[in-house]
Design an enzyme around this catalytic site. Structure first.
Site, mmCIF file in Angstrom:
data_model
loop_
_atom_site.group_PDB
_atom_site.id
_atom_site.type_symbol
_atom_site.label_atom_id
_atom_site.label_comp_id
_atom_site.label_asym_id
_atom_site.label_seq_id
_atom_site.Cartn_x
_atom_site.Cartn_y
_atom_site.Cartn_z
ATOM 1 N N LYS A 1 -19.602 -22.923 4.235
ATOM 2 C CA LYS A 1 -19.163 -21.912 4.693
ATOM 3 C C LYS A 1 -19.234 -21.414 6.133
ATOM 4 O O LYS A 1 -20.441 -21.714 6.565
ATOM 5 C CB LYS A 1 -19.553 -20.922 3.716
ATOM 6 C CG LYS A 1 -19.160 -21.014 2.320
ATOM 7 C CD LYS A 1 -17.513 -20.965 2.043
ATOM 8 C CE LYS A 1 -17.366 -19.250 2.292
ATOM 9 N NZ LYS A 1 -17.273 -18.465 1.291
ATOM 10 N N GLU B 1 -16.526 -8.024 8.301
ATOM 11 C CA GLU B 1 -16.840 -7.423 7.129
ATOM 12 C C GLU B 1 -17.489 -6.210 7.210
ATOM 13 O O GLU B 1 -17.144 -4.934 6.644
ATOM 14 C CB GLU B 1 -17.129 -8.346 6.026
ATOM 15 C CG GLU B 1 -15.910 -9.460 5.819
ATOM 16 C CD GLU B 1 -16.745 -10.528 4.985
ATOM 17 O OE1 GLU B 1 -17.990 -10.449 4.385
ATOM 18 O OE2 GLU B 1 -16.330 -11.530 4.851
ATOM 19 N N SER C 1 -23.644 -19.530 4.734
ATOM 20 C CA SER C 1 -24.030 -19.325 3.193
ATOM 21 C C SER C 1 -25.286 -19.814 2.915
ATOM 22 O O SER C 1 -25.664 -20.972 3.357
ATOM 23 C CB SER C 1 -23.030 -19.810 2.281
ATOM 24 O OG SER C 1 -23.504 -20.065 0.724
ATOM 25 N N HIS D 1 4.681 -5.544 4.372
ATOM 26 C CA HIS D 1 4.356 -5.943 3.262
ATOM 27 C C HIS D 1 3.516 -7.399 2.990
ATOM 28 O O HIS D 1 3.806 -7.713 1.957
ATOM 29 C CB HIS D 1 5.257 -5.752 2.206
ATOM 30 C CG HIS D 1 6.475 -4.698 2.386
ATOM 31 N ND1 HIS D 1 6.254 -3.475 1.863
ATOM 32 C CD2 HIS D 1 7.375 -4.431 3.163
ATOM 33 C CE1 HIS D 1 7.261 -2.752 2.053
ATOM 34 N NE2 HIS D 1 8.041 -3.190 2.904
#
Ligand code: ARG
Length: 462
Positions: free
Chosen positions: A287, A294, A281, A160
Site C-alpha cells: 500500500k 484525505e 500500511s 457526473h
C-alpha cells in the site's frame, strides 16, 4: 472583614470566584496568543492618554516601559500565565502592577476589556488573514507552474464522474486557480471590513474622557474608528466573515483533495503522487495511501463546524457584550490553524502530482468524448439543427458501442453509415487534440486560450 477576592473587581466581592469556574471560565490558555496585540493596544492607548493629558507623562512612560518588559518576558517564556486572572488582558495588567506598582492602575483609564478584546482580536485577524492571502498566493503560483507544464496534456473532462469531453490538464488546474483567487479576494475583503478600530468605546457607552480615537485608530493601523459604541462591543461579524471564508476555501481544498484521491486510485490511475505525499500500511506491504489529501478533505469538516458554532453562539444574543462571546477566540484560532495547514498541504500536493499522460490520453478516447464535436460538425457543415445533428451522432455512438470501438477507431466508411454525404475531413473531429483546440470560445480549453490565460495570470501573481 478581610477581603479574599484578589481580582481587579475584588472590592465588591465577599468571596473569590469558585475554583471550578476559574478552571472552565479562564481563557488564558487560548487568548495568550493575543499578547503582542494586547501590549500594542495598551501602549498606544497609554500614548493617547498622555497626549490628551488625561494621565501624567511620567506615569504613562512608566506604564509603557513596564508593558515592554512584559512583552520580553512572554517572548522569552519567562512569563507565568495564571488561570485565576482569567485572560490575557488581566494577566498582563496584574503583572504590570507587580512591576511598576500602583501606577499600573492608570492603564485602564477610559478603557474596558470589552473594547480591548475586540481591538486585539481584530488586529490579530487582520494579520492572520494577510498570512492566508500570502499562502494562497504561493498555492496559485504552484498551480500556474503545473499548468504551464501541462498545456498539451489531454485528459477526459468529467460530468457526473462520466467521461464528458476532452480537456487540457492545464485547463483543469486553472479552474482551481480561479477558485483560490476568489478565496483570496474574500479574505482581502474581510480585511477591509475589519478596518475600523474598536478602542475607546469603553464598556458599551463610550467615555467621558477627552480621548482621541482617530489617534489610536491610526497608530494601530486601522482606517478609522468604529461609529457606534454598542455595536462595537457586540459585533463579531468579522469573526464570522473569517470563519465563512475559511469554510469556503476549505470546501475548495476538499474538492481538490477528493479529485486527487480518486485520480490516484488504482482504478483511475490518472495521476501519480510522489512518495512524499503518501504513507504506507501497517499490515499491507503493497500500500501507498494518499493520507495528506484525505486529511485535508476531512479537516474541512472542522472549518464548517466552527462556523456553525460561532453562528449559533451569536444567534439571539442581545446587545452588547456577553461572556458567550469569549468562545470566539478558541473557534477562530482553531479555524485559522486548520485552514492554514490545509492550504500548505494542498500546495505540497500540487507540487507532487505527476500526471499519467498516456493513461489520460487513453481515457480521453474512452466514453465517446468527441460525440458532441461530431454533432457540432454536422451543424456547422451540413445546415442541420443541433437536435437533428445530436440524433445522427447518437446513432454513431450506438454503432461504435455495439462494435466495441472508440470513435477514433472508426473508419470513414463506418461513419458514412449514419450520414452519407460527408467530407473525409469529418474524421478530424474524432481526434481528441483537435477537439480540445476547437474550444476557442473565451474561457474554453483550447491551447491558445490556455497560453494566454497563463501569461495573464503569471503577470498577476508575480
Ligand atoms: N476574556 C474576555 C473575552 O474574551 C474579555 C472581555 C471581558 N469582558 C467582560 N465584560 N467580562 O470575551
Amino acid at each position: 472583614m478581610k477581603n479574599k477576592n484578589k481580582a481587579v473587581w475584588g472590592g465588591r466581592f465577599k468571596n473569590s470566584t469558585s475554583k471550578i469556574f476559574e478552571q472552565i471560565g479562564s481563557s488564558i490558555d487560548i487568548d495568550k496568543r493575543l499578547y503582542e496585540e494586547d501590549i500594542l493596544g495598551s501602549v498606544v492607548h497609554t500614548q493617547m492618554l498622555i497626549k490628551q493629558k488625561i494621565i501624567k507623562k511620567e506615569k504613562g512612560l512608566k506604564i509603557i516601559k513596564g508593558l515592554k518588559k512584559i512583552e520580553i518576558e512572554i517572548k522569552k517564556n519567562r512569563f507565568k500565565f495564571r488561570k485565576k486572572y482569567e485572560d490575557i488582558h488581566l494577566n498582563i495588567e496584574k503583572r504590570l502592577f507587580s512591576i511598576i506598582g500602583e501606577d499600573a492602575g492608570y492603564l485602564h483609564v477610559a478603557r474596558s476589556r470589552n473594547d480591548q478584546v475586540v481591538t486585539d482580536f481584530k488586529i490579530w485577524l487582520k494579520k492572520s488573514s494577510e498570512k492566508i492571502v500570502k499562502n494562497l498566493d504561493i498555492l496559485i503560483k504552484n498551480f500556474l507552474k503545473k499548468s504551464n507544464e501541462n498545456i498539451h496534456t489531454i485528459m477526459p473532462g468529467f460530468t457526473h464522474l462520466k467521461n464528458a469531453q476532452p480537456i487540457s490538464f492545464a485547463h483543469y488546474l486553472l479552474a482551481y486557480v480561479e477558485m483560490f483567487k476568489r478565496d483570496q479576494k474574500r479574505f482581502n475583503n474581510n480585511i477591509d471590513y475589519i478596518n475600523e478600530c474598536p478602542l475607546g468605546v469603553g464598556a458599551l457607552a463610550g467615555t467621558s474622557y477627552k480621548i482621541d480615537r482617530n489617534f489610536t485608530s491610526k497608530k494601530l493601523g486601522f482606517k478609522k474608528p468604529t461609529a457606534n459604541s454598542i455595536d462595537t462591543v457586540s459585533d463579531r461579524d468579522f469573526a464570522l466573515d473569517f470563519l465563512s471564508s475559511s469554510s469556503i476555501c476549505a470546501m475548495h481544498i476538499s474538492r481538490l483533495a477528493e479529485e486527487i484521491i480518486i485520480w490516484n486510485s488504482d482504478i483511475f490511475r490518472l495521476i501519480k503522487l510522489n512518495d512524499k505525499m503518501l504513507t504506507g500500511s501497517s499490515i499491507m506491504p503493497q500500500k501507498k495511501n494518499p493520507d495528506p489529501a484525505e486529511l485535508i478533505r476531512g479537516r474541512t469538516g472542522k472549518n464548517f463546524g466552527l462556523l456553525q458554532s460561532m453562528l449559533t453562539i451569536m444567534k439571539g444574543l442581545p446587545l452588547s457584550y456577553y461572556k458567550d462571546m469569549q468562545e470566539d477566540k478558541a473557534i477562530v484560532f482553531d479555524s485559522y490553524d486548520t485552514i492554514l495547514g490545509s492550504i500548505i498541504i494542498a500546495n505540497e500536493l500540487v507540487k507532487n502530482i505527476k500526471p499519467n499522460k498516456e493513461r489520460m490520453l487513453f481515457l480521453s478516447n474512452q466514453g465517446f468524448t468527441t460525440a458532441t464535436d461530431f454533432a457540432d460538425y454536422l451543424v456547422q457543415n451540413h445546415d442541420l439543427s443541433f437536435r437533428a445533428a445530436y440524433k445522427i451522432s447518437a446513432k454513431l455512438i450506438n454503432y461504435a458501442e455495439k462494435n466495441k470501438k472508440t470513435l477514433n477507431q472508426l473508419s470513414f466508411r463506418e461513419v458514412l453509415k449514419v450520414k452519407n454525404n460527408l467530407n473525409k475531413n469529418v474524421m478530424n473531429v474524432f481526434d481528441v487534440k483537435n477537439s480540445v483546440n476547437l474550444k476557442t470560445s473565451y474561457g474554453g480549453t483550447s491551447t491558445k486560450n490556455i497560453k494566454k490565460m497563463i501569461s495573464r495570470l503569471r503577470k498577476e501573481f508575480k
